[in-house]
Motif scaffolding. Structure first.
Motif, PDB file in Angstrom:
ATOM      1  N   SER A   1       0.854  -1.189   0.000  1.00  0.00           N
ATOM      2  CA  SER A   1       0.000   0.000   0.000  1.00  0.00           C
ATOM      3  C   SER A   1       0.884   1.231   0.000  1.00  0.00           C
ATOM      4  CB  SER A   1      -0.939   0.018   1.211  1.00  0.00           C
ATOM      5  OG  SER A   1      -0.203   0.194   2.413  1.00  0.00           O
ATOM      6  N   PHE A   2       0.339   2.339  -0.519  1.00  0.00           N
ATOM      7  CA  PHE A   2       1.096   3.588  -0.652  1.00  0.00           C
ATOM      8  C   PHE A   2       0.162   4.728  -0.297  1.00  0.00           C
ATOM      9  CE2 PHE A   2       2.634   7.126  -3.455  1.00  0.00           C
ATOM     10  CZ  PHE A   2       3.878   7.291  -2.883  1.00  0.00           C
ATOM     11  N   ALA A   3       0.585   5.574   0.629  1.00  0.00           N
ATOM     12  CA  ALA A   3      -0.252   6.692   1.065  1.00  0.00           C
ATOM     13  C   ALA A   3       0.572   7.971   1.092  1.00  0.00           C
ATOM     14  CB  ALA A   3      -0.834   6.424   2.447  1.00  0.00           C
ATOM     15  N   VAL A   4      -0.083   9.097   0.763  1.00  0.00           N
ATOM     16  CA  VAL A   4       0.566  10.406   0.763  1.00  0.00           C
ATOM     17  C   VAL A   4      -0.239  11.341   1.652  1.00  0.00           C
ATOM     18  CG1 VAL A   4       1.405  12.324  -0.647  1.00  0.00           C
ATOM     19  CG2 VAL A   4       1.301  10.020  -1.625  1.00  0.00           C
ATOM     20  N   THR A   5       0.426  11.994   2.605  1.00  0.00           N
ATOM     21  CA  THR A   5      -0.252  12.944   3.483  1.00  0.00           C
ATOM     22  C   THR A   5      -0.382  14.292   2.795  1.00  0.00           C
ATOM     23  OG1 THR A   5       1.759  13.820   4.522  1.00  0.00           O
ATOM     24  CG2 THR A   5       0.815  11.799   5.457  1.00  0.00           C
ATOM     25  N   ALA A   6      -1.184  15.176   3.379  1.00  0.00           N
ATOM     26  CA  ALA A   6      -1.341  16.519   2.839  1.00  0.00           C
ATOM     27  C   ALA A   6      -0.015  17.267   2.824  1.00  0.00           C
ATOM     28  CB  ALA A   6      -2.376  17.284   3.659  1.00  0.00           C
ATOM     29  N   ALA A   7       0.863  16.943   3.770  1.00  0.00           N
ATOM     30  CA  ALA A   7       2.176  17.589   3.838  1.00  0.00           C
ATOM     31  C   ALA A   7       3.171  17.009   2.841  1.00  0.00           C
ATOM     32  CB  ALA A   7       2.740  17.465   5.253  1.00  0.00           C
ATOM     33  N   GLY A   8       2.787  15.899   2.191  1.00  0.00           N
ATOM     34  CA  GLY A   8       3.673  15.292   1.206  1.00  0.00           C
ATOM     35  C   GLY A   8       4.454  14.100   1.704  1.00  0.00           C
ATOM     36  N   ASP A   9       4.398  13.806   3.004  1.00  0.00           N
ATOM     37  CA  ASP A   9       5.078  12.613   3.508  1.00  0.00           C
ATOM     38  C   ASP A   9       4.390  11.370   2.956  1.00  0.00           C
ATOM     39  OD1 ASP A   9       6.687  14.273   4.967  1.00  0.00           O
ATOM     40  OD2 ASP A   9       5.666  13.953   6.866  1.00  0.00           O
ATOM     41  N   THR A  10       5.169  10.335   2.687  1.00  0.00           N
ATOM     42  CA  THR A  10       4.614   9.109   2.118  1.00  0.00           C
ATOM     43  C   THR A  10       4.834   7.934   3.056  1.00  0.00           C
ATOM     44  OG1 THR A  10       6.643   8.513   0.938  1.00  0.00           O
ATOM     45  CG2 THR A  10       5.076   9.921  -0.215  1.00  0.00           C
ATOM     46  N   THR A  11       3.952   6.959   2.977  1.00  0.00           N
ATOM     47  CA  THR A  11       4.093   5.720   3.733  1.00  0.00           C
ATOM     48  C   THR A  11       3.902   4.543   2.781  1.00  0.00           C
ATOM     49  OG1 THR A  11       3.248   6.710   5.775  1.00  0.00           O
ATOM     50  CG2 THR A  11       3.214   4.312   5.629  1.00  0.00           C
ATOM     51  N   VAL A  12       4.884   3.664   2.750  1.00  0.00           N
ATOM     52  CA  VAL A  12       4.802   2.432   1.972  1.00  0.00           C
ATOM     53  C   VAL A  12       4.749   1.269   2.955  1.00  0.00           C
ATOM     54  CG1 VAL A  12       5.897   0.954   0.251  1.00  0.00           C
ATOM     55  CG2 VAL A  12       6.146   3.436   0.089  1.00  0.00           C
ATOM     56  N   THR A  13       3.772   0.392   2.778  1.00  0.00           N
ATOM     57  CA  THR A  13       3.678  -0.814   3.594  1.00  0.00           C
ATOM     58  C   THR A  13       3.791  -2.029   2.683  1.00  0.00           C
ATOM     59  OG1 THR A  13       2.227   0.295   5.183  1.00  0.00           O
ATOM     60  CG2 THR A  13       2.270  -2.109   5.237  1.00  0.00           C
ATOM     61  N   GLU A  14       4.693  -2.931   3.022  1.00  0.00           N
ATOM     62  CA  GLU A  14       4.834  -4.178   2.273  1.00  0.00           C
ATOM     63  C   GLU A  14       4.775  -5.342   3.261  1.00  0.00           C
ATOM     64  OE1 GLU A  14       9.025  -5.208   1.023  1.00  0.00           O
ATOM     65  OE2 GLU A  14       9.294  -3.046   1.342  1.00  0.00           O
ATOM     66  N   SER A  15       4.153  -6.434   2.835  1.00  0.00           N
ATOM     67  CA  SER A  15       3.972  -7.555   3.741  1.00  0.00           C
ATOM     68  C   SER A  15       3.915  -8.848   2.947  1.00  0.00           C
ATOM     69  CB  SER A  15       2.682  -7.381   4.548  1.00  0.00           C
ATOM     70  OG  SER A  15       2.541  -8.379   5.520  1.00  0.00           O
ATOM     71  N   ALA A  16       4.549  -9.905   3.486  1.00  0.00           N
ATOM     72  CA  ALA A  16       4.544 -11.197   2.811  1.00  0.00           C
ATOM     73  C   ALA A  16       4.996 -12.281   3.778  1.00  0.00           C
ATOM     74  CB  ALA A  16       5.468 -11.183   1.600  1.00  0.00           C
ATOM     75  N   PRO A  17       4.543 -13.517   3.578  1.00  0.00           N
ATOM     76  CA  PRO A  17       5.081 -14.626   4.365  1.00  0.00           C
ATOM     77  C   PRO A  17       6.489 -14.955   3.897  1.00  0.00           C
ATOM     78  CG  PRO A  17       3.567 -15.440   2.694  1.00  0.00           C
ATOM     79  CD  PRO A  17       3.492 -13.944   2.641  1.00  0.00           C
ATOM     80  N   LEU A  18       7.365 -15.283   4.842  1.00  0.00           N
ATOM     81  CA  LEU A  18       8.680 -15.783   4.477  1.00  0.00           C
ATOM     82  C   LEU A  18       8.531 -17.241   4.038  1.00  0.00           C
ATOM     83  CD1 LEU A  18      10.851 -14.304   7.373  1.00  0.00           C
ATOM     84  CD2 LEU A  18      10.472 -13.375   5.083  1.00  0.00           C
ATOM     85  N   MET A  19       9.112 -17.570   2.881  1.00  0.00           N
ATOM     86  CA  MET A  19       8.951 -18.895   2.296  1.00  0.00           C
ATOM     87  C   MET A  19      10.293 -19.635   2.283  1.00  0.00           C
ATOM     88  SD  MET A  19       5.739 -18.607   1.608  1.00  0.00           S
ATOM     89  CE  MET A  19       5.375 -20.043   0.588  1.00  0.00           C
ATOM     90  N   ARG A  20      10.216 -20.966   2.405  1.00  0.00           N
ATOM     91  CA  ARG A  20      11.419 -21.800   2.322  1.00  0.00           C
ATOM     92  C   ARG A  20      11.145 -22.985   1.411  1.00  0.00           C
ATOM     93  NH1 ARG A  20      11.176 -26.441   5.406  1.00  0.00           N
ATOM     94  NH2 ARG A  20       9.576 -26.557   7.030  1.00  0.00           N
ATOM     95  N   CYS A  21      12.212 -23.640   0.980  1.00  0.00           N
ATOM     96  CA  CYS A  21      12.064 -24.811   0.117  1.00  0.00           C
ATOM     97  C   CYS A  21      11.456 -25.970   0.903  1.00  0.00           C
ATOM     98  CB  CYS A  21      13.411 -25.214  -0.468  1.00  0.00           C
ATOM     99  SG  CYS A  21      14.048 -24.026  -1.679  1.00  0.00           S
TER     100      CYS A  21
END
Length: 532
Positions: free
Chosen positions: A246-266
């Motif tokens: 997800s990506f969000a921008v505040t009125a002041a211009g600051d941004t927030t990026v959120t990334e999420s995933a399960p760690l995978m193994r063989c």
């Protein structure tokens, strides 16, 4: 995947061939007195929020001298190291009664450029452009990398005031660029800097003998590592795990990026490199990774918060190698200052191991050129701040190093780590940003009772308050006037505390001080009460 070197800011683009050198249109070259002026967007600067997959259009309008018949709308960047680059937004816009207006399409977002209306006959690369004025265009953009309908990575840029940031998902590069821009000239301050910071890629340093992530001793991967290394480089026929973003921008211009995933193994074994026999399928390692990155303080700093959550109600041990790279100067060497190891910058050597970094939040400094004068616009200083110290820093090369961490994820619980990457032309400037980042790693407790100025009916004082999780999670201890409080957890990121103690009659001023798992401390605002 090897850690890639930093790209020059003038050409650090979201998409391939985003910066196309503009070619002047044919015709007579305008003479003295020829001018254009962009009036829409108005003001000295304008910020465009670029949306992946959208039309991305906006209006550019302005005025010209009487001899201008048509203009090209370009966004032009002149980097400090020379050359000139531009993104073409519209071509052959007709001028009527010394004015023009066009809806332009911003299909290839550039990083920090100036909007200009270029008259017929002016070659952008070689001509004087001072007579063609317009606002600086800042861009906030987020583009997902998608394979067969599954998102596995992203690239994000954020520009504010005189700074800009480029970020790539943690399994690839992490914080790719933090740089300072001299706004009036649109020139980059600092030709070098952090390349990939806080990355957790599929190959460790220096010889790629395992992933930079291990869960309970098993080699583990993030989605872009699966895409680029297991599926891409090794051609294993695996299902692509998804990265949620997800990506969000505040009125002041600051941004927030959120990334999420399960760690995978063989699924079969930890043979490295994996083969179709050892890795016919991927399975969950039992831990979910989430990174929240905030661009703050005029895009001179990225604040990173990583969490590792048990998804199978079991406890897990993590071995993490956060990788960093810096761009080496053409001559000389990068310079480093490590917490607890003095204040003078010194060069690093391949194989060097730095330990004795303490346990608490602290900042290491990196100079892009050890021998340049502080404040030289062709150099810069980077600050890497952590919420708790790594066990060691190990250099694969003088410009590439790992930060090693061992974490325990409680059964059904969460492990936390926090970082910040800050940049400034001067060492003093980046030290100030680093100090702010250290202070941000732990949230101050609040006192909810008694109220400031309250009169208590006895010498017994009961203090209650609230706690929120910082970069290392919830505080592990709270003390009020030297008395230890009892902490009651109400959620993964919130808690309350309570303590009762006796004071003599009279006025007393005190605060609550929280301590986290790394030994960082932070105090609440003080209050004064009157005991009878």
């Amino acid at each position: 995947m090897s850690v890639r070197p930093v790209r020059l800011f003038a050409v650090a683009m979201i998409a391939t061939s985003c910066l196309a050198a503009a070619v002047g249109t044919a015709g007579a070259t305008p003479g003295p007195g020829t001018f254009t002026k962009i009036t829409t967007p108005s003001g000295a600067t304008s910020t465009f929020h670029y949306a992946n997959g959208a039309t991305n259009q906006f209006v550019v309008a302005g005025q010209t001298s009487a001899d201008v018949t048509s203009v090209d709308i370009d966004c032009v960047n002149t980097p400090a190291l020379g050359g000139r680059f531009s993104v073409s937004l519209a071509s052959g816009v007709q001028v009527t009664d010394a004015s023009f207006s066009a809806v332009v399409t911003y299909s290839n977002p550039a990083v920090n450029c100036r909007l200009r209306a270029i008259p017929l006959g002016v070659a952008v690369q070689t001509s004087y452009l001072g007579s063609f004025t317009g606002p600086i265009l800042y861009t906030d953009a987020f583009l997902s990398q998608i394979s067969s309908g599954t998102t596995y990575g992203y690239t994000a840029i954020s520009e504010e005031a005189d700074g800009a940031v480029e970020q790539i998902d943690a399994g690839n590069c992490g914080v790719a660029l933090v740089t300072t821009i001299a706004t009036p000239s649109m020139e980059q301050q600092g030709a070098s800097g952090t390349g990939c910071s806080l990355a957790l890629p599929p190959q460790n340093l220096p010889n790629g003998t395992a992933s930079s992530i291990k869960v309970d001793g098993h080699t583990a991967y993030l989605p872009s590592a699966v895409h680029d290394y297991l599926i891409g480089a090794l051609s294993l026929p695996l299902a692509q795990p998804a990265l949620t973003t997800s990506f969000a921008v505040t009125a002041a211009g600051d941004t927030t990026v959120t990334e999420s995933a399960p760690l995978m193994r063989c699924s079969v074994s930890d043979t490295y490199p994996p083969t179709s026999t050892s890795c016919p399928n991927l399975v969950s390692a039992g831990v979910k990774f989430t990174r929240v990155s905030q661009t703050i303080r005029s895009a001179h700093q990225v604040r990173v918060r990583d969490t590792f959550v048990s998804t199978d109600s079991a406890a897990h041990t993590l071995a993490l190698e956060y990788q960093q790279s810096v761009s080496p100067p053409q001559t000389g060497a990068n310079g480093y200052v490590f917490p607890g190891h003095g204040t003078a910058f010194a060069a690093a050597t391949p194989g060097q191991v730095v330990s004795g970094l303490g346990t608490k939040a602290a900042t290491m400094l990196v100079r892009s050129d050890l021998y340049s004068m502080d404040g030289d616009p062709a150099a810069e200083t980077d600050a890497l701040t952590w919420s708790k110290a790594p066990s060691q820093i190990k250099f694969a090369q003088a410009d590439q190093f790992d930060m090693n961490y061992a974490l325990t994820v409680p059964a059904g619980g969460t492990a936390f780590l926090g970082f910040a990457d800050s940049q400034n032309v001067t060492t003093a400037g980046v030290q100030s940003l680093g100090a702010l980042a250290v202070g941000d790693m732990l949230n101050a407790p609040t006192i909810t009772s008694p109220a400031n100025g309250a009169t208590l009916s006895s010498t017994s004082t009961t203090v209650t308050g609230a706690l929120t999780a910082g970069a290392n999670g919830l505080p592990t201890a709270v003390a009020v006037a030297g008395h230890a409080a009892t902490i009651t957890k109400t959620s993964a990121t919130a808690a309350t505390y309570k303590v009762t103690f006796t004071e003599a009659a009279g006025a007393h001023t005190f605060n609550a001080t929280a301590t986290d798992s790394a030994g960082n401390t932070k105090a609440s605002t003080s209050i004064t009460v009157h005991n009878k």
